[in-house]
Motif scaffolding. Structure first.
Motif, PDB file in Angstrom:
ATOM      1  N   ILE A 181       0.979  -1.077   0.060  1.00  0.00           N
ATOM      2  CA  ILE A 181       0.033   0.138  -0.115  1.00  0.00           C
ATOM      3  C   ILE A 181       0.939   1.265   0.152  1.00  0.00           C
ATOM      4  CG2 ILE A 181      -1.715   1.133   1.214  1.00  0.00           C
ATOM      5  CD1 ILE A 181      -2.586  -1.389   0.007  1.00  0.00           C
ATOM      6  N   LEU A 182       1.951   1.320   0.989  1.00  0.00           N
ATOM      7  CA  LEU A 182       2.757   2.648   0.881  1.00  0.00           C
ATOM      8  C   LEU A 182       3.529   2.522  -0.246  1.00  0.00           C
ATOM      9  CD1 LEU A 182       3.848   2.271   4.618  1.00  0.00           C
ATOM     10  CD2 LEU A 182       2.279   3.742   3.775  1.00  0.00           C
ATOM     11  N   ALA A 183       3.960   1.685  -0.857  1.00  0.00           N
ATOM     12  CA  ALA A 183       4.920   1.698  -2.235  1.00  0.00           C
ATOM     13  C   ALA A 183       3.806   1.966  -3.358  1.00  0.00           C
ATOM     14  CB  ALA A 183       5.622   0.432  -2.165  1.00  0.00           C
ATOM     15  N   MET A 184       2.717   1.497  -3.371  1.00  0.00           N
ATOM     16  CA  MET A 184       2.059   1.358  -4.709  1.00  0.00           C
ATOM     17  C   MET A 184       0.636   2.022  -4.690  1.00  0.00           C
ATOM     18  SD  MET A 184       4.360   0.357  -6.620  1.00  0.00           S
ATOM     19  CE  MET A 184       3.469   0.459  -8.018  1.00  0.00           C
ATOM     20  N   LEU A 185       0.128   2.542  -3.397  1.00  0.00           N
ATOM     21  CA  LEU A 185      -1.251   3.072  -3.342  1.00  0.00           C
ATOM     22  C   LEU A 185      -0.847   4.443  -3.882  1.00  0.00           C
ATOM     23  CD1 LEU A 185      -4.215   2.680  -2.609  1.00  0.00           C
ATOM     24  CD2 LEU A 185      -3.329   3.670  -0.274  1.00  0.00           C
ATOM     25  N   PHE A 186      -1.786   4.733  -4.913  1.00  0.00           N
ATOM     26  CA  PHE A 186      -1.795   5.982  -5.425  1.00  0.00           C
ATOM     27  C   PHE A 186      -2.964   6.747  -5.075  1.00  0.00           C
ATOM     28  CE2 PHE A 186       1.225   3.816  -8.162  1.00  0.00           C
ATOM     29  CZ  PHE A 186       2.452   4.531  -7.873  1.00  0.00           C
ATOM     30  N   LEU A 187      -3.040   7.724  -4.117  1.00  0.00           N
ATOM     31  CA  LEU A 187      -4.290   8.312  -3.826  1.00  0.00           C
ATOM     32  C   LEU A 187      -4.599   9.755  -4.805  1.00  0.00           C
ATOM     33  CD1 LEU A 187      -4.561   8.013  -0.028  1.00  0.00           C
ATOM     34  CD2 LEU A 187      -5.866   6.789  -1.754  1.00  0.00           C
ATOM     35  N   SER A 188      -5.657   9.858  -5.412  1.00  0.00           N
ATOM     36  CA  SER A 188      -5.773  11.162  -6.137  1.00  0.00           C
ATOM     37  C   SER A 188      -7.140  11.718  -5.640  1.00  0.00           C
ATOM     38  CB  SER A 188      -5.857  10.782  -7.668  1.00  0.00           C
ATOM     39  OG  SER A 188      -6.700  10.128  -7.945  1.00  0.00           O
ATOM     40  N   ILE A 189      -7.145  12.623  -5.340  1.00  0.00           N
ATOM     41  CA  ILE A 189      -8.449  13.249  -5.004  1.00  0.00           C
ATOM     42  C   ILE A 189      -8.999  14.402  -5.912  1.00  0.00           C
ATOM     43  CG2 ILE A 189      -9.571  14.538  -3.109  1.00  0.00           C
ATOM     44  CD1 ILE A 189      -7.442  13.441  -1.192  1.00  0.00           C
ATOM     45  N   CYS A 190     -10.120  14.160  -6.621  1.00  0.00           N
ATOM     46  CA  CYS A 190     -10.506  15.137  -7.434  1.00  0.00           C
ATOM     47  C   CYS A 190     -11.936  15.435  -7.096  1.00  0.00           C
ATOM     48  CB  CYS A 190     -10.575  14.187  -8.668  1.00  0.00           C
ATOM     49  SG  CYS A 190      -9.033  13.274  -9.297  1.00  0.00           S
ATOM     50  N   ALA A 191     -12.408  16.795  -7.349  1.00  0.00           N
ATOM     51  CA  ALA A 191     -13.718  17.278  -7.162  1.00  0.00           C
ATOM     52  C   ALA A 191     -14.817  16.088  -7.936  1.00  0.00           C
ATOM     53  CB  ALA A 191     -13.952  18.489  -7.614  1.00  0.00           C
ATOM     54  N   VAL A 192     -15.863  15.732  -7.305  1.00  0.00           N
ATOM     55  CA  VAL A 192     -16.734  15.324  -7.921  1.00  0.00           C
ATOM     56  C   VAL A 192     -18.057  16.177  -8.194  1.00  0.00           C
ATOM     57  CG1 VAL A 192     -18.397  13.230  -7.871  1.00  0.00           C
ATOM     58  CG2 VAL A 192     -16.129  13.075  -7.225  1.00  0.00           C
ATOM     59  N   SER A 193     -18.357  16.887  -7.370  1.00  0.00           N
ATOM     60  CA  SER A 193     -19.441  17.740  -7.185  1.00  0.00           C
ATOM     61  C   SER A 193     -19.266  18.696  -6.084  1.00  0.00           C
ATOM     62  CB  SER A 193     -20.809  17.201  -7.209  1.00  0.00           C
ATOM     63  OG  SER A 193     -21.247  16.326  -6.050  1.00  0.00           O
ATOM     64  N   ALA A 194     -20.284  19.646  -5.728  1.00  0.00           N
ATOM     65  CA  ALA A 194     -20.194  20.313  -4.555  1.00  0.00           C
ATOM     66  C   ALA A 194     -19.957  19.622  -3.076  1.00  0.00           C
ATOM     67  CB  ALA A 194     -21.579  21.247  -4.506  1.00  0.00           C
ATOM     68  N   GLN A 195     -18.655  19.760  -2.701  1.00  0.00           N
ATOM     69  CA  GLN A 195     -18.301  19.148  -1.557  1.00  0.00           C
ATOM     70  C   GLN A 195     -18.188  17.732  -1.490  1.00  0.00           C
ATOM     71  OE1 GLN A 195     -20.070  20.649   1.805  1.00  0.00           O
ATOM     72  NE2 GLN A 195     -20.043  22.905   1.325  1.00  0.00           N
ATOM     73  N   GLN A 196     -18.145  17.136  -2.763  1.00  0.00           N
ATOM     74  CA  GLN A 196     -17.991  15.726  -3.027  1.00  0.00           C
ATOM     75  C   GLN A 196     -16.497  15.500  -3.587  1.00  0.00           C
ATOM     76  OE1 GLN A 196     -19.613  12.689  -1.567  1.00  0.00           O
ATOM     77  NE2 GLN A 196     -21.032  14.107  -0.609  1.00  0.00           N
ATOM     78  N   TYR A 197     -15.929  14.413  -3.108  1.00  0.00           N
ATOM     79  CA  TYR A 197     -14.479  14.215  -3.789  1.00  0.00           C
ATOM     80  C   TYR A 197     -14.245  12.733  -3.937  1.00  0.00           C
ATOM     81  CZ  TYR A 197     -13.745  18.991  -2.466  1.00  0.00           C
ATOM     82  OH  TYR A 197     -13.961  20.437  -2.201  1.00  0.00           O
ATOM     83  N   SER A 198     -13.519  12.487  -4.973  1.00  0.00           N
ATOM     84  CA  SER A 198     -13.285  10.919  -5.105  1.00  0.00           C
ATOM     85  C   SER A 198     -12.003  10.816  -4.538  1.00  0.00           C
ATOM     86  CB  SER A 198     -13.406  10.565  -6.900  1.00  0.00           C
ATOM     87  OG  SER A 198     -12.469  11.041  -7.409  1.00  0.00           O
ATOM     88  N   ILE A 199     -11.692   9.666  -3.934  1.00  0.00           N
ATOM     89  CA  ILE A 199     -10.428   9.116  -3.361  1.00  0.00           C
ATOM     90  C   ILE A 199     -10.182   7.643  -4.247  1.00  0.00           C
ATOM     91  CG2 ILE A 199      -9.253   8.217  -1.550  1.00  0.00           C
ATOM     92  CD1 ILE A 199     -11.496   9.734   0.206  1.00  0.00           C
TER      93      ILE A 199
END
Length: 92
Positions: A8-26
């Motif tokens: 997880i630490l080596a290969m987990l790539f978290l990207s946080i993008c806006a989905v809609s008002a105050q909602q984000y995708s992880i």
């Protein structure tokens, strides 16, 4: 038991993008220490020890969860591997 923490630490790539008002995708990808995807691993997002989102990885080890901004704990588990917990901060 194999350890998910290295994968997880080596290969987990978290990207946080806006989905809609105050909602984000992880999103991320769960792989083992040799970079092999872990299909159908359980991924749970907790806030104050309560589940706010969850699902499983796909055949390629990828996942997407949706949440509001805040501090979370991401829990990943898979049979035969040690579970991994990681703090995640979603900024809006």
């Amino acid at each position: 038991m194999r350890r998910l923490s290295a994968l997880i630490l080596a290969m987990l790539f978290l990207s946080i993008c806006a989905v809609s008002a105050q909602q984000y995708s992880i999103s991320g990808r769960v792989v083992d220490s040799s970079d092999t995807p872990i299909p159908y691993a359980t991924v749970i997002l907790l806030q104050a020890e309560k589940q706010v989102a969850g699902g499983t990885t796909d055949a390629e080890g990828a996942f997407v969860l949706v949440a509001k901004s805040g501090d979370y704990e991401l829990n990943i588990s898979y049979m035969g591997y040690k579970s991994h917990k990681q703090g995640v901060q979603v900024l809006g």
